[in-house]
Each structure stands twice: as C-alpha cells, then as structure tokens.
Design an enzyme around this catalytic site. Structure first.
Site, PDB file in Angstrom:
ATOM      1  N   SER A  32       0.912  -1.346  -0.064  1.00 41.21           N
ATOM      2  CA  SER A  32      -0.137   0.010   0.018  1.00 41.21           C
ATOM      3  C   SER A  32       0.823   1.406  -0.199  1.00 41.21           C
ATOM      4  CB  SER A  32      -0.803  -0.176   1.261  1.00 41.21           C
ATOM      5  OG  SER A  32      -1.340   1.245   1.611  1.00 41.21           O
ATOM      6  N   TYR A  77      -2.251  -1.515  10.339  1.00 34.99           N
ATOM      7  CA  TYR A  77      -2.238  -1.723   8.792  1.00 34.99           C
ATOM      8  C   TYR A  77      -1.056  -1.207   8.155  1.00 34.99           C
ATOM      9  CZ  TYR A  77      -3.896  -1.701   4.358  1.00 34.99           C
ATOM     10  OH  TYR A  77      -4.059  -1.830   2.699  1.00 34.99           O
TER      11      TYR A  77
END
Ligand code: NAP
Length: 259
Positions: free
Chosen positions: A140, A153
């Site tokens: 990401s 995350y």
C-alpha cells in the site's frame, strides 16, 4: 505461456479479482483463493469460458492455523505448479489503536504479513530451482509512512514493502521476479470492511481496482521491484520522502482521523 499458473489470494473481490481477470486474459491458468466459494466459482466459470484457461477454486480461510501449508499442498495435489504467486489477500482496521479489539489487530498482522511470508517461503524454492517465477506482493502507499488511526495496517504494509524489496534484491539473476505493488485509495470492499468512507480521502487519489491491476502487471513487464500506482500516489510518496518524519506523521493523521 498457456501452461503458467498464477495463484491469487483474495481473488473473490477488489484488486485480487481484477488481477485474476487480467492474468487469465493474458492466457495464464489461475488458482483463485478466498473464503467466499460462490464468488470464486462464478469467477472461475467466467474466466474459463472467456479465455480457455484452467480456473481452479480453492476455498480457504487463510487465517486458520495451517491454512497456507494446506493451500500449497492442495495446489500440488491437483498437479499444478505455482509459476506466479500473487499475495493479495489482506484487510485493514481503522481507528485509534487503544480502542480497537486487539484480536483484530493480530489477525491483520497474521493475514497481511505472516500468511504472505509463509506462502512466499513455501513457493519460492521451487521457482528458484526452475529459474523462473513471479511473486507479486500487494502492499500500500501506507507502507511508506506511519499510519495514525491505521497504525497496525500501515506497519503490516511497511513490512511487506521491506520484505519484498529485500528478497527482490537477493533474487537478482535467479530468473525469479519479485514485485511489490503499492496502491493508494482503491474502490473495493476494503473500505467497507475497515469502516472507512470514501470521503475519508481526497477524490483525486481514488482509483479503480482494474487500473491498479493494469499498473501492477505493466510494472512486471518493466522488471520493476516496486510499483506505486497512479501519478498522485507517486507524488504523495515522493513528498513523504522529502518531508521531515514529524510533518509526515501530522499530515497522515489529518487525512486518516476523518475515517
Ligand atoms: P477487498 O475487496 O476487501 O478484497 C480482499 C480480499 O481478501 C477478498 O477477496 C477477501 O475474500 C480476501 N480475504 C480477506 N480475508 C481473508 C481470509 N481470512 N482468508 C482468505 N482470503 C481472505 O479489498 P482490496 O482492496 O481488493 O484488498 C486487496 C489488497 O489490496 C489488500 O492486501 C489490501 O491491503 C490492499 N490495498 C487496498 C487498498 C484499497 O484502498 N482498497 C489500498 C492499498 C492496498 P473473502 O472475504 O471471500 O475471504
């Protein structure tokens, strides 16, 4: 090329589904993995009919103890070789860390990090022995900076980026390619699962899953090790690298606290 097999985790929706569609369109067989059987079966039927490739379904909750090993064993039992491993299955949790159930954070680390490492570790030796193969790991843009309100995350994706770059460098000259794809905000089921609304991020940063898949696959053609998808995301990552870490933390918190 028609003999190549791509194992795609998290193929029942979003980026994984989009990657599976494009990989099958390019003539590779696919092994579709996720928990939702009906979605996988429907996609497998569609891809088999449209592209004449083998589309195999393995329904698996990758969080279950032993699941990654069972998955690789099941692929072998079906007489398939993993030529491409696409480690895509993952999820995020959003909120202040002290208010999030800790088990969810541990599951997030397990799926985003441990399962990815285990599948890579179980598939890579055979690729190296064959002097051919692809490992595509989905990280990401959150991998490049601390992620307030998505702290676990962002940390999992920082691991994925670092791990992928590390093994990519080790494997230079072996014939095995490792690519880490770093998408930004992408319209999938991810947001719903994380409880994030689309208004949480600036509109121009949002991409469609298929565009992310297209950019990831074209980065493979360029032999890239890291692919940040989309110009706005590339610019954001470049800026993060220039700014002092304290400014990056504060700016990130401004965006993510609205989640
Ligand atoms: P998504 O639509 O929610 O897809 C996630 C996939 O992972 C689904 O196929 C889901 O299938 C599978 N999955 C989740 N838990 C699983 C489990 N325990 N066992 C097996 N499969 C499981 O989200 P997405 O955006 O496409 O996410 C794909 C990857 O992109 C993730 O690694 C995510 O972190 C990354 N990413 C997403 C964004 C974004 O904005 N969307 C941005 C950057 C990176 P089942 O529910 O059927 O099991």
């Amino acid at each position: 090329m028609a003999q190549e097999v791509a194992l795609v985790t998290g193929a029942s929706s979003g980026i994984g589904e989009a990657l599976a569609r494009r990989i099958a369109r390019d003539g590779r067989h696919v092994v579709l993995v996720a928990r939702r059987a009906e979605r996988l079966e429907a996609l497998a039927r569609e891809l088999g009919e449209a592209h004449g490739v083998g589309a195999h379904v393995i329904v698996k909750d990758l969080l279950r103890p032993g699941a990654p090993r069972e998955l690789v064993e099941e692929v072998a039992r079906r007489g398939l070789t993993v030529d491409w491993l696409v480690n895509n299955a993952g999820f995020g949790t959003a909120g202040r860390f002290d208010r999030l159930p800790v088990q969810g954070e541990l599951d997030e680390i397990r799926l985003n990090v441990e399962v990815l490492v285990e599948l890579t570790g179980r598939c890579l030796p055979a690729m190296v022995a064959r002097k051919a193969g692809v490992v595509m790991n989905i990280a990401s843009v959150g991998a490049f900076a601390p992620g307030p309100y998505m702290a676990t995350y962002a940390a999992t994706k920082a691991f994925v980026l670092s791990f992928s770059e590390g093994i990519a460098a080790e494997l230079g000259g072996t014939g095995v390619q490792v690519l880490c794809v770093c998408p930004g905000f992408t319209r999938t089921e991810f947001q719903q699962r994380a409880g994030i609304t689309e208004s949480g991020g600036p509109g121009f940063l949002w991409m469609e899953a298929d565009a992310v898949a297209r950019k990831g696959l074209s980065a493979l053609d360029r032999n890239a090790a890291v692919c940040v998808t989309g110009v706005p995301n590339k610019a954001a990552v470049a800026m993060e690298r220039l700014l002092p870490r304290v400014a990056v933390r504060k700016t990130a918190a401004q965006v993510t606290k609205r989640f």
